[in-house]
Design a protein around this motif. Structure first.
Motif, PDB file in Angstrom:
ATOM      1  N   LEU A   1      -0.847  -1.741  -2.779  1.00  0.00           N
ATOM      2  CA  LEU A   1       0.383  -1.724  -3.565  1.00  0.00           C
ATOM      3  C   LEU A   1       1.594  -1.976  -2.676  1.00  0.00           C
ATOM      4  O   LEU A   1       2.512  -2.710  -3.049  1.00  0.00           O
ATOM      5  N   LEU A   2       1.609  -1.380  -1.513  1.00  0.00           N
ATOM      6  CA  LEU A   2       2.708  -1.580  -0.577  1.00  0.00           C
ATOM      7  C   LEU A   2       2.795  -3.043  -0.167  1.00  0.00           C
ATOM      8  O   LEU A   2       3.883  -3.632  -0.155  1.00  0.00           O
ATOM      9  N   GLN A   3       1.665  -3.631   0.127  1.00  0.00           N
ATOM     10  CA  GLN A   3       1.647  -5.042   0.515  1.00  0.00           C
ATOM     11  C   GLN A   3       2.152  -5.918  -0.638  1.00  0.00           C
ATOM     12  O   GLN A   3       2.925  -6.849  -0.426  1.00  0.00           O
ATOM     13  N   GLU A   4       1.723  -5.608  -1.839  1.00  0.00           N
ATOM     14  CA  GLU A   4       2.151  -6.367  -3.010  1.00  0.00           C
ATOM     15  C   GLU A   4       3.676  -6.289  -3.169  1.00  0.00           C
ATOM     16  O   GLU A   4       4.338  -7.287  -3.438  1.00  0.00           O
ATOM     17  N   ARG A   5       4.220  -5.105  -2.974  1.00  0.00           N
ATOM     18  CA  ARG A   5       5.665  -4.920  -3.092  1.00  0.00           C
ATOM     19  C   ARG A   5       6.403  -5.653  -1.976  1.00  0.00           C
ATOM     20  O   ARG A   5       7.469  -6.229  -2.201  1.00  0.00           O
TER      21      ARG A   5
END
Length: 125
Positions: free
Chosen positions: A68-72
């Protein structure tokens, strides 16, 4: 009446998903999906139920906080590129001297900057 109910479901689901994503993490995302699923069941929306059940399974199997962090982070990068493009478009419009084009590109740049700010806020949560 039925269209109004569907519109309300869609709005509530979107708000629910946004709130869960803003809170961050896979668990919150799962809770959001489950809330949407309950609403879809309440209104008997079979297509929505099937889609949400699949989304929940996918989330449970594949979601990680790191992903999720990478996606953001990717979303922030994408929005930064969009701002750069809009700035270049505005410079071209200014060079043309046409007021209508300048105003249009300024609006687009403002919108792109708002999207970037939203993506950055989501990243910092």
């Amino acid at each position: 009446m039925k269209k109004t109910a569907i519109a309300l479901i869609t709005l509530a689901a979107a708000l629910s998903a946004t709130a869960a994503q803003a809170a961050g993490g896979c668990q919150q995302k799962q809770q959001s999906i489950q809330q949407e699923l309950e609403m879809a069941r309440e209104y008997g929306n079979k297509a929505r139920i099937n889609g949400l059940e699949k989304a929940l399974r996918e989330n449970q199997q594949h979601c990680t906080d790191a992903a999720l962090l990478q996606e953001r982070q990717e979303k922030v990068t994408e929005k930064q590129q969009k701002v750069s493009e809009r700035e270049a478009d505005l410079q071209k419009a200014q060079a043309s001297g046409r007021r209508d084009k300048i105003e249009k590109q300024q609006r687009k740049l403002t919108e792109a900057r708002e999207e970037l700010a939203d993506a950055q806020a989501e990243l910092s949560r």
